[in-house]
Design a protein around this motif. Structure first.
Motif, PDB file in Angstrom:
ATOM      1  N   VAL A 197      33.160 -36.899  12.401  1.00  0.00           N
ATOM      2  CA  VAL A 197      34.635 -36.579  12.358  1.00  0.00           C
ATOM      3  C   VAL A 197      35.413 -37.772  12.024  1.00  0.00           C
ATOM      4  O   VAL A 197      35.246 -39.192  12.405  1.00  0.00           O
ATOM      5  N   ARG A 226      28.423 -33.175  14.403  1.00  0.00           N
ATOM      6  CA  ARG A 226      29.361 -33.358  13.521  1.00  0.00           C
ATOM      7  C   ARG A 226      29.715 -34.763  13.398  1.00  0.00           C
ATOM      8  O   ARG A 226      29.820 -35.327  14.544  1.00  0.00           O
ATOM      9  N   THR A 244      35.767 -32.770   9.149  1.00  0.00           N
ATOM     10  CA  THR A 244      34.486 -32.778   9.882  1.00  0.00           C
ATOM     11  C   THR A 244      33.437 -32.305   8.879  1.00  0.00           C
ATOM     12  O   THR A 244      33.829 -31.567   8.073  1.00  0.00           O
TER      13      THR A 244
END
Length: 274
Positions: free
Chosen positions: A263, A261, A250
């Motif tokens: 990921v 974020r 992340t």
């Protein structure tokens, strides 16, 4: 012919105005230089120092382990590598560090496949105990316990989310890293594609993961992405529904912000004992 008369008071007012403008200009130039120095410090100096520190830590870990890096042992046809099933026989208990070799000693009675279970103890808080390598990104950085900015991330390290699994364990080995400044190890995380290799080297073994899925953007509070079976709670179509051996990477997105974020998920494909 009339001769213009300039009064002394007018001259004084003009002189005061010039001094005010001059002083204001000096202040603006000074502020601009300070801001420029701050930008240089954040975007160049912190990267330089963090990268140096991270490189030294990787070298120290390799000396401690008594051998070269994971990249020196990677290759096709390595008979010492153990393949890992996509679904574990049972979840590994506890959270720990890779101080003890992980061995494929658990057999799924339903499928006859081997599964890797980790018998490990907790790593020390903020201590670097593994090395993360991503060949596509030319990345090789230490992994430390915790995601503290001051004690881990700002050193150029990648941080392990406390409470998630460790390398080779059934569940989710979840990591965080800066995308900008302080070494920015995950600067180009968005360049990873399916099947790209991600390796985690520990004292006992090298764990090879293959990139599987990417969540381009989610909330900074999306805790689902680091659960044992990772699945976004913000965008539920992203993630998994079955137990496995996962890695989660992340970082912040967009660049130079911390609003969202990015990921990247991968699955464990092999384990090579040292």
């Amino acid at each position: 012919m009339r001769v213009p008369v300039v009064q002394h008071s007018s001259r004084r007012r003009l002189a005061r105005r010039r001094r005010v403008w001059w002083a204001g200009g000096e202040v603006l130039v000074t502020v601009g230089l300070v801001l420029l120095l701050l930008v240089v410090h954040q975007l160049w100096w912190t990267n330089r120092e963090a990268r140096r520190g991270a490189e030294r830590k990787v070298e120290a870990l390799e000396r401690e382990w008594g051998g070269g890096g994971a990249g020196n042992r990677t290759g096709d046809g390595d008979d010492s590598a153990t393949s890992v099933p996509s679904t574990p026989a049972r979840p590994s208990d506890g959270i720990g560090s890779p101080d003890t070799p992980d061995t494929p000693d658990t057999r799924d009675t339903r499928t006859g496949q081997q599964a890797v279970t980790a018998r490990q103890s907790r790593p020390t808080w903020s201590q670097a105990y593994a090395v993360l390598s991503i060949p596509r990104l030319g990345l090789r950085v230490p992994v430390a316990e915790g995601v503290s900015k001051q004690n881990v991330l700002n050193k150029g390290y990648v941080g392990h989310y406390r409470g998630t699994g460790q390398p080779g364990q059934a569940g989710n080995f979840a990591l965080a890293g800066h995308r900008n400044t302080h070494g920015e190890p995950f600067r180009y995380l968005n360049r990873l594609r399916a099947k790209d290799v991600v390796e985690v080297e520990t004292r006992s073994a090298t764990y090879t993961y293959a990139v599987d899925r990417t969540l381009p953007q989610t909330s900074a509070r999306d805790s689902g992405v680091v659960r044992p079976i990772p699945r976004s709670v913000v965008k539920p179509r992203y993630g998994y529904s079955e137990p496995g051996y996962y890695i989660t990477l992340t970082t912040c997105t967009p660049e130079y912000t911390s609003k969202y974020r990015l990921v990247v998920w991968g699955k464990l494909v092999s384990v090579r004992p040292r």
